[in-house]
Design a protein around this motif. Structure first.
Motif, PDB file in Angstrom:
ATOM      1  N   GLU A 120       6.328  -1.194  -4.702  1.00 55.45           N
ATOM      2  CA  GLU A 120       7.166  -2.758  -4.278  1.00 55.45           C
ATOM      3  C   GLU A 120       7.622  -2.729  -5.428  1.00 55.45           C
ATOM      4  O   GLU A 120       6.822  -3.218  -6.961  1.00 55.45           O
ATOM      5  N   ALA A 121       9.098  -3.770  -6.057  1.00 57.18           N
ATOM      6  CA  ALA A 121       9.083  -3.778  -7.340  1.00 57.18           C
ATOM      7  C   ALA A 121       9.417  -5.040  -7.613  1.00 57.18           C
ATOM      8  O   ALA A 121       9.753  -5.221  -8.865  1.00 57.18           O
ATOM      9  N   ALA A 122       8.505  -5.929  -7.243  1.00 54.61           N
ATOM     10  CA  ALA A 122       9.137  -6.967  -7.742  1.00 54.61           C
ATOM     11  C   ALA A 122       7.494  -8.131  -6.968  1.00 54.61           C
ATOM     12  O   ALA A 122       7.673  -8.950  -6.519  1.00 54.61           O
ATOM     13  N   MET A 123       6.336  -8.505  -7.948  1.00 59.44           N
ATOM     14  CA  MET A 123       5.334  -9.007  -7.794  1.00 59.44           C
ATOM     15  C   MET A 123       5.097  -9.568  -9.114  1.00 59.44           C
ATOM     16  O   MET A 123       4.949  -9.749  -9.689  1.00 59.44           O
ATOM     17  N   PRO A 124       5.211 -11.401  -8.560  1.00 66.77           N
ATOM     18  CA  PRO A 124       4.877 -12.287  -9.689  1.00 66.77           C
ATOM     19  C   PRO A 124       3.422 -12.171  -9.373  1.00 66.77           C
ATOM     20  O   PRO A 124       1.933 -12.690  -8.035  1.00 66.77           O
ATOM     21  N   PRO A 125       2.745 -12.596 -10.622  1.00 60.57           N
ATOM     22  CA  PRO A 125       1.802 -12.322 -11.129  1.00 60.57           C
ATOM     23  C   PRO A 125       0.394 -13.427 -10.055  1.00 60.57           C
ATOM     24  O   PRO A 125      -0.686 -12.771  -9.889  1.00 60.57           O
ATOM     25  N   ILE A 126       0.920 -14.400 -10.311  1.00 60.31           N
ATOM     26  CA  ILE A 126       0.196 -14.996  -9.693  1.00 60.31           C
ATOM     27  C   ILE A 126      -0.137 -14.909  -7.981  1.00 60.31           C
ATOM     28  O   ILE A 126      -1.208 -15.913  -7.905  1.00 60.31           O
ATOM     29  N   HIS A 127       0.649 -14.718  -7.307  1.00 57.18           N
ATOM     30  CA  HIS A 127       0.664 -14.203  -5.976  1.00 57.18           C
ATOM     31  C   HIS A 127       0.263 -12.986  -6.002  1.00 57.18           C
ATOM     32  O   HIS A 127       0.457 -12.537  -4.519  1.00 57.18           O
ATOM     33  N   ALA A 128       0.116 -12.022  -7.029  1.00 54.59           N
ATOM     34  CA  ALA A 128      -1.018 -10.802  -6.831  1.00 54.59           C
ATOM     35  C   ALA A 128      -1.396 -11.091  -5.825  1.00 54.59           C
ATOM     36  O   ALA A 128      -1.675  -9.788  -4.274  1.00 54.59           O
ATOM     37  N   PRO A 129      -2.000 -11.806  -5.478  1.00 57.15           N
ATOM     38  CA  PRO A 129      -3.584 -10.947  -4.120  1.00 57.15           C
ATOM     39  C   PRO A 129      -3.013 -11.726  -2.957  1.00 57.15           C
ATOM     40  O   PRO A 129      -3.156 -11.101  -2.280  1.00 57.15           O
ATOM     41  N   HIS A 130      -1.714 -12.206  -2.997  1.00 57.45           N
ATOM     42  CA  HIS A 130      -0.710 -12.082  -1.636  1.00 57.45           C
ATOM     43  C   HIS A 130      -0.094 -10.482  -1.244  1.00 57.45           C
ATOM     44  O   HIS A 130      -0.182  -9.923  -0.441  1.00 57.45           O
ATOM     45  N   VAL A 131       0.955 -10.354  -2.452  1.00 55.62           N
ATOM     46  CA  VAL A 131       1.074  -9.389  -2.516  1.00 55.62           C
ATOM     47  C   VAL A 131       0.325  -8.556  -1.977  1.00 55.62           C
ATOM     48  O   VAL A 131       0.367  -7.064  -1.003  1.00 55.62           O
ATOM     49  N   HIS A 132      -0.793  -7.849  -2.615  1.00 51.81           N
ATOM     50  CA  HIS A 132      -1.895  -7.183  -2.267  1.00 51.81           C
ATOM     51  C   HIS A 132      -2.306  -6.847  -0.995  1.00 51.81           C
ATOM     52  O   HIS A 132      -2.778  -5.915   0.093  1.00 51.81           O
ATOM     53  N   GLU A 133      -2.986  -8.677  -0.108  1.00 56.83           N
ATOM     54  CA  GLU A 133      -3.748  -8.511   0.853  1.00 56.83           C
ATOM     55  C   GLU A 133      -1.975  -7.434   2.386  1.00 56.83           C
ATOM     56  O   GLU A 133      -2.304  -7.183   2.752  1.00 56.83           O
ATOM     57  N   GLU A 134      -1.077  -7.947   1.729  1.00 51.80           N
ATOM     58  CA  GLU A 134       0.422  -7.407   2.673  1.00 51.80           C
ATOM     59  C   GLU A 134       0.561  -5.863   2.316  1.00 51.80           C
ATOM     60  O   GLU A 134       0.780  -5.420   3.256  1.00 51.80           O
ATOM     61  N   ILE A 135       0.593  -5.179   1.332  1.00 57.30           N
ATOM     62  CA  ILE A 135      -0.328  -3.930   1.108  1.00 57.30           C
ATOM     63  C   ILE A 135      -0.754  -3.275   1.927  1.00 57.30           C
ATOM     64  O   ILE A 135      -1.002  -2.350   2.526  1.00 57.30           O
ATOM     65  N   HIS A 136      -2.219  -3.732   1.591  1.00 53.94           N
ATOM     66  CA  HIS A 136      -2.912  -3.409   2.187  1.00 53.94           C
ATOM     67  C   HIS A 136      -2.790  -3.391   3.678  1.00 53.94           C
ATOM     68  O   HIS A 136      -3.126  -2.344   4.259  1.00 53.94           O
ATOM     69  N   ASP A 137      -2.184  -4.328   4.516  1.00 51.60           N
ATOM     70  CA  ASP A 137      -1.799  -4.698   5.732  1.00 51.60           C
ATOM     71  C   ASP A 137      -0.678  -3.383   6.134  1.00 51.60           C
ATOM     72  O   ASP A 137      -0.369  -3.406   7.630  1.00 51.60           O
ATOM     73  N   THR A 138       0.032  -2.976   5.563  1.00 49.18           N
ATOM     74  CA  THR A 138       0.680  -1.543   5.865  1.00 49.18           C
ATOM     75  C   THR A 138       0.514  -0.688   5.219  1.00 49.18           C
ATOM     76  O   THR A 138      -0.323  -0.171   4.470  1.00 49.18           O
ATOM     77  N   PRO A 139       0.515   0.249   6.715  1.00 49.28           N
ATOM     78  CA  PRO A 139       0.004   1.374   7.209  1.00 49.28           C
ATOM     79  C   PRO A 139       0.734   2.586   6.785  1.00 49.28           C
ATOM     80  O   PRO A 139       2.019   2.292   6.319  1.00 49.28           O
ATOM     81  N   ILE A 140      -0.516   3.650   6.515  1.00 49.13           N
ATOM     82  CA  ILE A 140       0.107   4.758   6.370  1.00 49.13           C
ATOM     83  C   ILE A 140       0.518   5.284   4.529  1.00 49.13           C
ATOM     84  O   ILE A 140       0.102   5.691   3.876  1.00 49.13           O
ATOM     85  N   ILE A 141       1.319   4.337   4.207  1.00 51.15           N
ATOM     86  CA  ILE A 141       1.942   4.347   2.974  1.00 51.15           C
ATOM     87  C   ILE A 141       1.162   4.337   1.782  1.00 51.15           C
ATOM     88  O   ILE A 141       0.204   3.259   1.973  1.00 51.15           O
ATOM     89  N   ASP A 142       1.137   5.139   0.930  1.00 57.31           N
ATOM     90  CA  ASP A 142       0.788   4.347  -0.114  1.00 57.31           C
ATOM     91  C   ASP A 142       1.085   4.143  -0.870  1.00 57.31           C
ATOM     92  O   ASP A 142       2.860   3.964  -1.031  1.00 57.31           O
ATOM     93  N   GLU A 143       1.036   2.384  -1.855  1.00 59.94           N
ATOM     94  CA  GLU A 143       2.120   1.789  -2.624  1.00 59.94           C
ATOM     95  C   GLU A 143       1.537   1.057  -3.516  1.00 59.94           C
ATOM     96  O   GLU A 143      -0.208   1.221  -3.862  1.00 59.94           O
ATOM     97  N   ALA A 144       2.439   0.945  -4.908  1.00 60.21           N
ATOM     98  CA  ALA A 144       1.663  -0.051  -6.014  1.00 60.21           C
ATOM     99  C   ALA A 144       3.233  -1.018  -6.455  1.00 60.21           C
ATOM    100  O   ALA A 144       3.693  -1.545  -5.084  1.00 60.21           O
ATOM    101  N   ALA A 145       2.698  -1.586  -7.302  1.00 62.53           N
ATOM    102  CA  ALA A 145       3.215  -2.973  -7.173  1.00 62.53           C
ATOM    103  C   ALA A 145       3.052  -3.408  -8.652  1.00 62.53           C
ATOM    104  O   ALA A 145       2.507  -3.070  -9.988  1.00 62.53           O
ATOM    105  N   LEU A 146       4.528  -3.863  -9.202  1.00 66.33           N
ATOM    106  CA  LEU A 146       5.396  -3.963 -10.534  1.00 66.33           C
ATOM    107  C   LEU A 146       5.526  -5.311 -10.372  1.00 66.33           C
ATOM    108  O   LEU A 146       6.005  -6.528 -10.197  1.00 66.33           O
TER     109      LEU A 146
END
Ligand SMILES: [Zn+2]
Lengths: 573, 266
Positions: A120-146
């Protein structure tokens, strides 16, 4: 690390693995308990790959798939789901959307294409919890966020004072707090200037109030990145994106890497990753004189070995643009009059979202299409050139197979060019029609898995079929020895993998998703001795009320990333 | 021409999504085959035969097929959606999305329709003898490409959001309308024979509106420019001519700015 047990043997395929210089040898790939191994027992499940191509799972270096900006895209574009929300068939759940797909569709579609890791190419830091919630809900693929840093108030203040160590200590704190992966920079300084209704279109344009330049931000963050020795380099979306005549700014930004040495233990060789280069490789001084400068840009990239790039190919679709480059999105809205969403993110960044229709019959769009492909076709080093569409900005990620088709087959490019209403104008402004090169499967493997894995500092885990690697293995219905003459078969083979094994589990057969897999969230934990000044500055920003949340509510809690894969970095200062 | 008659046998527990009740889907099929066509009720797959008895075979093509629903369809959505030719007649009410995305042919609803009648329509005719709920001839949620062609005539009243993002075609409301007429429109014609509460032509770029009754609250972005005698839908009358929405961007044609036109019966 993996909870997946069992043995799989992928038998008799044409193996392609640039990490081991293997190009089409017929071999078996053995998998045990989630890892690639030398051999397995007779009890192993067998996947017959005879007459098919076997590659490591795909690695996407840059894609916008999770977080508030993606969600704004979903919210303002219900029409993106119209007639594109099929009925669920067990074991998958309902899938929705095209350019901004639902989290489920995102995971399924990447898996269908044989991709195992997505950044994931652009994570607004204060909204990182939301980014991680969505990442967790995205099945199968491993992900990271910048997390984005290029317009962050702390970063700009430390850099303005020339304090690289403090910049690095702040980055280390923020990566830990947000469970982030590395340093993303979007329109350095320009997004901060946007809060004043301004922009930074040149490297020497001063950011209002902060009194720093994009030049200083890029150099400072590059130094801080190497000070920390992070797995990935700085990941840069440059200034003046999308405008005619922007390629000199692009070259000037790339040149900032000259003479800078890497310092890391992750096998990374570059100090700067330049993303969606297509949007930054334009000549001309207006939309009437707009033209491709892909050749000029790639001539530089080819000789400057410590930079990597990804393409950001325009796929000629109706899509949704979304970026932390706030001023650019306003500019785009003024051009196409379509709906516009704008968000300011406290002391950190901003974002904008605008739908966009790339039409082959609109000359600048057609030139953009050609420019993206030219970059790849002029590349002398596929290990430093990665296939992306800056999903969904230049097109949805589900068009990677189409981009691959265009790169592997000249006939298919010419068919698109010939179908354009003003193909003569496009030919005048580009060189794509003069390029005979057709990329081969080995080069495609370098551009879609081995290269991006190396660039991200993940080559010990992803992007290769070496024993010990995470068992992400894709089987494509393409005969290495007898490639189809019909280019559409290349696209369909890459769109729906014959089989995909993710972390040692068969998740796709014949393009159908069989399982939700065991996804992981990858993040970087820089271990650095405490820096009292940065600690004080960060604490004050919360206690003095600059932030709208308290310090204890800022970091991403463990439960939001329940399947972490943490890469520790010992910072030697 | 061949007529297929559907007679309702039970009321759906949820709403029945009858996307396959179109001359296009029926064409070339006999009654038995038509009964097996798929519909959806919630997330479950059902067939036309689960809710209707089917009599008569369809014609070879959509244009040669007439569908008559001999009963109430208050809980049946998407009747005639995406149809290209032929006719559909409902001897009763119909639920949402009647004739949505329709390209040709005729639909006649003898009762009332719910919302989204003629949404994103491109051609053909819809006639509703009763009244319509909201979003007659509007764009799909979020979409900026609304109704492009065809005619919708509602003999009774209609609710809000009529012709939103309209680009072409004609909508006639013979009764009263509530609020939001031709919002964001860039073409097309809306005729309201009765009164409208307000928000007529908000953010309208191009297109035409005729109102025979009163507009209770006029948008401030419309300016009266002259008085004209016109014949509108068979009625001759004098209208006050307004242009607008002055707060919105407007294209230029041959050096002249093009505005939306609003004609209010004097
Ligand atoms: Zn991007």
């Amino acid at each position: 690390m993996s909870e997946i047990k069992g043995e799989i043997l992928i038998k008799g395929g044409f193996v392609i693995d640039p990490a081991q210089n293997i190009d089409g040898d017929i071999a078996d790939i053995a998998i045990k308990d989630g890892k690639i191994v030398e051999r397995v027992s007779n009890a192993a499940k067998v996947i017959d790959a005879k007459g098919k191509v076997v590659m490591a799972g795909g690695v996407d270096v840059h894609s916008h798939v999770a977080g508030p900006k993606v969600n704004v895209g979903r919210l303002i574009r219900p029409e993106d789901k119209l007639f594109k929300s099929g009925v669920a068939h067990a074991p998958t759940r309902m899938e929705m959307g095209f350019s901004v797909p639902s989290v489920l569709k995102t995971g399924y579609d990447y898996a269908r294409m044989g991709y195992g890791f997505v950044m994931e190419a652009a994570m607004p830091p204060i909204h990182a919890p939301h980014v991680h919630e969505e990442i967790h809900d995205t099945p199968i693929i491993d992900e990271a966020a910048l997390p984005v840093f290029g317009n962050n108030w702390f970063v700009m203040e430390y850099i303005q004072k020339g304090e690289i160590e403090n910049t690095a200590a702040y980055i280390a704190w923020l990566l830990r707090a947000t469970k982030g992966y590395g340093i993303k920079i979007v329109n350095p300084g320009g997004t901060a200037a946007w809060a004043w209704g301004m922009n930074c279109l040149d490297l020497e344009d001063k950011v209002p109030y902060f009194d720093v330049t994009p030049h200083q931000i890029l150099t400072g963050l590059m130094q801080a990145n190497e000070y920390l020795g992070l797995p990935h380099s700085i990941h840069v979306h440059q200034n003046d994106l999308g405008n005619p005549g922007n390629y000199p700014v692009t070259l000037a930004s790339l040149k900032l890497a000259e003479g800078v040495k890497t310092k890391n233990k992750f096998g990374r060789e570059q100090v700067m990753h330049s993303t969606h280069l297509q949007f930054h490789s334009y000549g001309g001084d207006s939309w009437a004189t707009f033209c491709s400068k892909a050749k000029e840009v790639m001539d530089y990239v080819n000789k400057q070995k410590n930079i990597t790039i990804d393409l950001g190919c325009v796929t000629l679709d109706e899509t949704t643009t979304m970026t932390a480059d706030g001023p650019f999105e306003h500019h785009l809205h003024a051009l196409n009059h379509l709906k516009w969403a704008n968000v300011d993110v406290e002391m950190e960044t901003a974002a904008g979202v605008v739908p966009y229709i790339y039409s082959k019959d609109v000359v600048p769009n057609a030139i953009q299409w050609a420019t993206g492909l030219e970059l790849a076709l002029y590349s002398k080093d596929p290990m430093r050139t990665f296939i992306t569409t800056d999903h969904p900005n230049a097109g949805p990620f589900t068009r990677y197979p189409r981009v691959i088709k265009w790169l592997m087959n000249k006939k298919s490019r010419e068919a698109v060019l010939a179908s354009m209403k003003k193909s003569d104008k496009v030919i005048d402004a580009t060189t794509i029609h003069t390029i005979d090169r057709e990329l081969n499967l080995y080069e495609i493997a370098a551009m879609t898995r081995t290269g991006p894995a190396k660039c991200l500092g993940l080559s010990s885990y992803y992007g290769s079929l070496k024993p010990g690697m995470i068992a992400d293995v894709a089987v494509y219905d393409l005969n290495y020895k007898d490639m189809p003459s019909d280019p559409e078969k290349i696209e369909s083979a890459f769109l729906r993998a014959a089989a995909f094994v993710k972390s040692g589990e068969i998740v796709v057969r014949d393009g159908e998703v069989l399982s939700h897999g065991h996804k992981k969230t990858v993040w970087v934990n820089p271990k650095m001795k405490e820096n009292p000044q940065v600690k004080r500055d960060v604490t004050e920003s919360f206690t003095k009320g600059y932030y709208t949340v308290g310090l204890t509510n800022y970091p991403v809690r463990e439960y939001l990333a329940p399947h972490p894969f943490v890469i520790d970095v010992d910072v030697e200062a | 021409m061949a007529t297929v008659t559907l007679t309702p046998t039970k009321t759906p527990e949820l709403m029945l999504e009858a996307n396959s009740v179109t001359p296009d889907a029926f064409a070339g099929k006999n009654a038995e085959q038509i009964a097996t066509l798929e519909c959806r009720e919630g997330k479950t797959h059902v067939t036309i035969g689960d809710f209707f008895t089917v009599s008569g075979n369809a014609g070879a093509t959509a244009a040669e097929t007439d569908i008559v629903i001999a009963g109430d369809c208050t809980r049946v959505k998407y009747i005639g959606s995406k149809m290209t030719a032929g006719t559909v007649t409902v001897n009763g009410n119909a639920d949402m999305y009647v004739g949505g995305w329709m390209k040709g042919g005729k639909i006649h609803i003898k009762g009332n329709v719910d919302s989204f009648c003629g949404i994103a329509m491109e051609g053909g005719e819809i006639l509703v003898d009763g009244r319509a709920q909201n979003h007659v001839g509007c764009a799909y949620r979020g979409d900026w490409r609304g109704m492009k062609g065809g005619t919708i005539r509602i003999k009774g009243d209609a609710g809000n959001d009529i012709g939103t993002f309209m680009l072409g075609g004609t909508i006639i409301i013979e009764g009263n309308a509530f609020i939001h007429v031709s919002t964001h429109a860039e073409g097309g014609t809306v005729i309201v024979k009765g009164n409208v509460d307000g928000r007529v032509g908000g953010q309208m770029v191009k297109g035409t509106i005729y109102v025979f009754g009163e507009i209770k609250f006029m948008m401030p972005g419309f300016k009266k420019v002259d008085k004209v005698d016109l014949e509108v839908d068979g009625t001759k009358a004098t209208f006050d001519h307004y242009i607008g929405d002055l707060g919105e961007r407007h294209p230029k044609s041959k050096g002249k700015t093009v505005f939306a036109d609003l004609y209010l019966k004097a």
